[in-house]
Design an enzyme around this catalytic site. Structure first.
Site, mmCIF file in Angstrom:
data_model
loop_
_atom_site.group_PDB
_atom_site.id
_atom_site.type_symbol
_atom_site.label_atom_id
_atom_site.label_comp_id
_atom_site.label_asym_id
_atom_site.label_seq_id
_atom_site.Cartn_x
_atom_site.Cartn_y
_atom_site.Cartn_z
ATOM 1 N N ASP A 202 5.166 10.498 5.474
ATOM 2 C CA ASP A 202 4.385 9.481 4.777
ATOM 3 C C ASP A 202 3.136 10.107 4.149
ATOM 4 O OD1 ASP A 202 3.042 6.825 4.281
ATOM 5 O OD2 ASP A 202 4.718 6.092 5.459
ATOM 6 N N HIS B 121 -1.412 4.135 3.875
ATOM 7 C CA HIS B 121 -0.013 3.787 4.140
ATOM 8 C C HIS B 121 0.540 4.484 5.385
ATOM 9 C CE1 HIS B 121 4.364 3.600 3.203
ATOM 10 N NE2 HIS B 121 4.064 2.523 2.510
ATOM 11 N N SER C 253 8.370 -0.908 3.567
ATOM 12 C CA SER C 253 7.624 0.182 4.212
ATOM 13 C C SER C 253 7.123 -0.236 5.584
ATOM 14 C CB SER C 253 6.382 0.543 3.382
ATOM 15 O OG SER C 253 6.724 1.409 2.342
#
Ligand SMILES: *[C@@H]1O[C@H](CO)[C@@H](O)[C@H](O)[C@H]1NC(C)=O
Ligand SMILES: *[C@@H]1O[C@H](CO)[C@@H](O)[C@H](O)[C@H]1NC(C)=O
Ligand SMILES: *[C@@H]1O[C@H](CO)[C@@H](O)[C@H](O)[C@H]1NC(C)=O
Ligand SMILES: *[C@@H]1O[C@H](CO)[C@@H](O)[C@H](O)[C@H]1NC(C)=O
Ligand SMILES: *[C@@H]1O[C@H](CO)[C@@H](O)[C@H](O)[C@H]1NC(C)=O
Ligand SMILES: *[C@@H]1O[C@H](CO)[C@@H](O)[C@H](O)[C@H]1NC(C)=O
Length: 769
Positions: A148, A221, A548
């Site tokens: 990620d 994220h 996600s």
């Protein structure tokens, strides 16, 4: 020596020189079995990939008699764990020579993938004291690799209190870099690495004032997904008082290893591959990839290729399905060895109420937390500016004189929803209503606005417009009702990518759904929670939506199952999660779909087998197992060429010439059946093998819910097991009955093996071609 000869031969062959072509990064697949002979005969001291680069460099220089400027080929990565090959910067001419090297299979241009958010453990039935979360079950050591945008290591979710020493099989490291040192790792965050060679080849040097050249996360994220999979327990986690409660990962004792591959403009496939390759050799148990690109054949899909290598080594791989729904056939990461995760809501919401001056009111949603606004003047963005963009409240489009002190209605367009709020605020507006465009329907998002603002569905738009036109002094107020529970849930997110898979239509994709709407998880304090640069608020938790966010839920649950069933293969874990998934919501009605404004039920092309249910998955009764060879036979049935299959098999496999292979025979825990629409009475028969992982002596009886237009027969109708581990097979025949159909339509059913409390359920999706 062979190498030298080859080289001279090629130099001789060289025809008119081609001008120096632009270089590009390619991911090169090699057949290891054919490689050894030629490459190492050149220079045994050099690694094989360097020898190849040396060869093509020399060969193309030799050709260049006019002494044109030549860019040397440049090796970026060597891949040896999950695939065999390398990534390099090559020109067209280099490619030509590469083609001549023994063992060369293919060169795929590098591409970008994109990143596709705690109350959810409770929604999933994971509560303190429940069987799966009991101390003894959590004691063992699982390592989740998160591919990620990095991690914020100081975050309270990644503290290591109560954790035993790092598992001895762990071979990873904690790489130093900008604002990141080896001491930033601990017994929770046990590994951290960074990959950007491929990214920089596309976008040039990374800007270090924006991105840390280290595993430290500036996007947010990666921190969010890592904490969802395995964050430690944090009491009183919340976002400005919203969604408050205890936050924790799905398996909060798992270790986290972070592989940073995503940067401001995306994630280069060459970097992702390097990360997956390293993660598997470092010793991760589960890989979580909340990223992807458009669907491609599996041999061209580098995430599929690397995941295949990982699965072969026993690593469970979960990927997000993508956020391109609700259009059909948008699902990405659809290889059958990958757990492809869709996204749906929980029963938690953040409602608002908009009240018009005429007394009409609407329900919306927002994460803004504040008092009821006054009844304020109301104006449409499109009538509050001179430019056309004023409709979407883009930067500089609003006339401050026309919006000052008012609530501005902004239609969703290209710019971000929170960004529109900033534009309204800068122009002196007092509040904002974010209105869906017609084609966006009623799906609305809760956002952390910087002014009093709420989202409303498209159907409200017309009422508001009529009201503004008919009233001389239109007004509105917005009230924020905080966090509410008890909504019908789950509901499929309209954004969640849909099947059927165009790449492998014989397998239902996505596989399952998990919470991916309004997910609260860890956030780096330095990263704007609203994604607006100028928003300097610092938060420890943020609320996001997307596949996600659903993917790391499944990664964490897979780690939980793997620690309890050490002998289960990745396919067995997948099967357990799929056959125990549920399809009814918390009110006992079929799960509905936001894409239809909740009016229609969702289908297996939205949620696969259903919503994951970790507690039942722990004890599924039967599993459908799949081995490496089965997957390769499946690829044969797709008529892939031997060199295409060699990318995945790494050269040690040949398709059987004798056997008639049917893609539908892959021992998958669900059924996708394709029929020619005009072929009445067409039939297919598939074989499945189930393994008993429940009670030693048990009898399972089949229950079929026939899809419309198809007759399903199962043989035998009862499976009698004598012991645990025993495998029994059955055949299922699908026979088209009734009238001709319209191409592209589908009907759905299910096949369930029932024994006592066990219900081993497989969805059936029948599509007319
Ligand atoms: C469960 O309870 C134990 C002991 O009280 C505590 O250490 C742990 O943090 C709790 N877990 C969660 C998720 O609340
Ligand atoms: C570097 O990390 C520390 C936390 O260890 C943080 O306080 C500081 O602001 C960071 N520096 C930058 C430039 O982000
Ligand atoms: C790096 O980013 C900063 C902040 O956005 C910007 O001011 C600066 O010009 C950028 N530097 C380069 C070399 O692009
Ligand atoms: C809401 O109203 C209360 C009392 O009227 C006031 O104390 C508080 O500061 C207000 N909150 C905000 C966010 O304006
Ligand atoms: C593969 O080829 C066989 C024989 O030509 C054909 O019957 C089958 O439909 C093909 N399968 C696919 C998936 O294209
Ligand atoms: C199924 O199809 C085959 C031909 O492919 C045919 O021989 C057989 O009779 C069919 N079975 C049924 C039940 O219609």
């Amino acid at each position: 020596m062979i190498f030298r000869i080859l080289f001279l031969f090629l130099a001789f062959m060289a025809t008119n020189s081609i001008a120096v072509a632009d270089q590009q990064t390619y991911i090169v697949h090699m057949d290891k079995t054919k490689l050894k002979v030629s490459i190492h005969s050149h220079d045994r001291s050099k690694p094989w990939s360097e020898s190849i680069i040396y060869f093509i460099s020399e060969a193309s220089m030799q050709e260049e008699e006019e002494k044109e400027e030549i860019l040397a080929p440049q090796l970026l990565y060597t891949y040896e764990t999950t695939m065999f090959g390398f990534a390099a910067q090559l020109s067209k001419k280099h490619l030509k020579y590469l083609n001549q090297v023994d063992g060369f299979l293919s060169a795929i241009p590098d591409e970008l993938s994109t990143l596709h958010t705690t109350y959810t453990p409770h929604f999933l039935g994971l509560d303190n004291g429940s069987a799966l979360w009991s101390a003894s079950n959590l004691a063992s050591d699982m390592i989740i690799g998160v591919i990620d945008s990095g991690i914020w290591p100081e975050h309270i979710s990644f503290q290591d209190s109560g954790l035993s020493p790092v598992p001895s099989h762990w071979k990873g490291v904690c790489e130093q870099g900008t604002n990141f040192s080896a001491s930033d790792c601990n017994k929770k965050l046990i590994g951290a690495r960074t990959y950007f060679k491929g990214y920089e080849k596309v976008f040039g040097k990374l800007n270090e004032t924006v991105s840390y050249l280290s595993p430290r996360d500036s996007e947010g994220h990666g921190t969010h997904t890592a904490s969802t999979a395995a964050g430690n327990v944090v009491k009183n986690a919340n976002l400005y008082g919203q969604a408050g409660g205890t936050a924790s990962g799905m398996r909060y004792t798992s270790r986290i290893a972070v592989y940073k591959v995503c940067w401001p403009k995306g994630c280069a496939n060459s970097d992702i591959l390097a990360a997956v390759d390293q993660a598997v050799s470092d010793g991760v148990d589960v890989l979580s990839l909340s990223l992807g690109s458009d669907p491609k054949p599996f041999y061209d899909d580098l995430i599929a290729v690397a995941s295949f290598g990982a699965t072969k080594k026993g690593v469970f791989v979960a990927c997000s399905a993508g956020n391109k729904g609700p259009s059909p056939s948008t699902v990405s990461n659809g290889a059958p060895w990958i757990m492809t995760v869709a996204a749906s809501s929980t029963d938690r919401s953040f409602p608002t109420e908009v009240m018009l001056g005429n007394g009409k009111f609407f329900k919306g949603t927002s994460l803004y937390q504040g008092n009821l606004t006054n009844q304020l003047p109301l104006v449409f963005g499109k009538s509050a500016g001179t430019k056309k963009e004023a409709q979407h409240c883009s930067e500089g489009s609003l006339d401050p004189k026309l919006v000052h002190g008012k609530i501005v209605v902004c239609e969703r367009g290209k710019n971000g929803r929170t960004e529109m709020g900033e534009v309204v605020k800068v122009a002196g507006g007092a509040g904002m209503i974010v209105l869906n465009a017609e084609n966006q329907g009623e799906e609305i998002y809760a956002d952390l606005h910087i002014l009093p603002a709420t989202s409303l569905g498209a159907s409200e738009g017309k009422t508001i417009e009529t009201y503004i036109q008919s009233d001389k002094k239109p007004t509105a107020s917005i009230s924020f009702m905080g966090t509410k529970f008890g909504d019908p849930a789950p509901v499929m997110g309209a954004f969640s990518s849909r099947g059927p898979s165009i790449v492998g239509p014989d397998v239902i994709k996505p596989d399952v759904t998990a919470p991916g709407v309004n997910i609260l998880a860890a956030w780096p304090p330095k990263t704007s929670p609203s994604f607006i640069m100028n928003d300097k608020r610092e938060v420890l938790f943020n609320i996001l939506w997307g596949t996600s966010m659903s993917c790391p839920h499944v990664s964490g649950i897979a780690a939980l199952l793997k620690s309890l069933h050490k002998d289960w293969s990745p396919a067995a874990i997948k099967s357990a999660l799929m056959t125990t998934a549920y399809t009814l919501n918390n009110k006992g009605a079929p799960i509905s779909d936001m894409a239809s404004d909740n009016k229609a039920f969702a289908t297996p092309f939205a949620f696969g087998s259903g919503h994951v249910n970790p507690v039942s998955a722990f004890d599924p009764g039967l599993v459908y197992d799949i081995g490496t060879e089965d997957y390769l036979n499946y690829l044969c049935s797709l008529n892939y060429t031997s060199s295409q299959i060699a990318l995945l098999s790494r050269g040690k496999f040949a398709c059987s010439k004798k056997a008639v292979l049917q893609a539908g025979d892959l021992n998958y825990p669900s059924f996708a059946v394709l029929f020619d629409r005009s072929a009445l009475n067409a039939n297919v028969t598939y074989t499945r093998v189930v393994t008993n992982v429940g009670k030693p002596q048990s009898a399972y009886a089949v229950k079929v819910k026939q899809p419309d237009g198809v007759s399903v027969t199962v043989e035998p109708r009862v499976l009698k097991f004598e012991k645990v581990g025993q495998k029994l097979s059955y055949k299922v025949t699908f026979l088209a009955v009734g009238k001709a159909r319209v191409a592209g339509t589908s009907s759905f059913g299910s096949l369930i093996w029932v024994s006592g409390r066990y219900q081993v359920r497989s969805p059936i999706a029948l599509t007319w071609k």
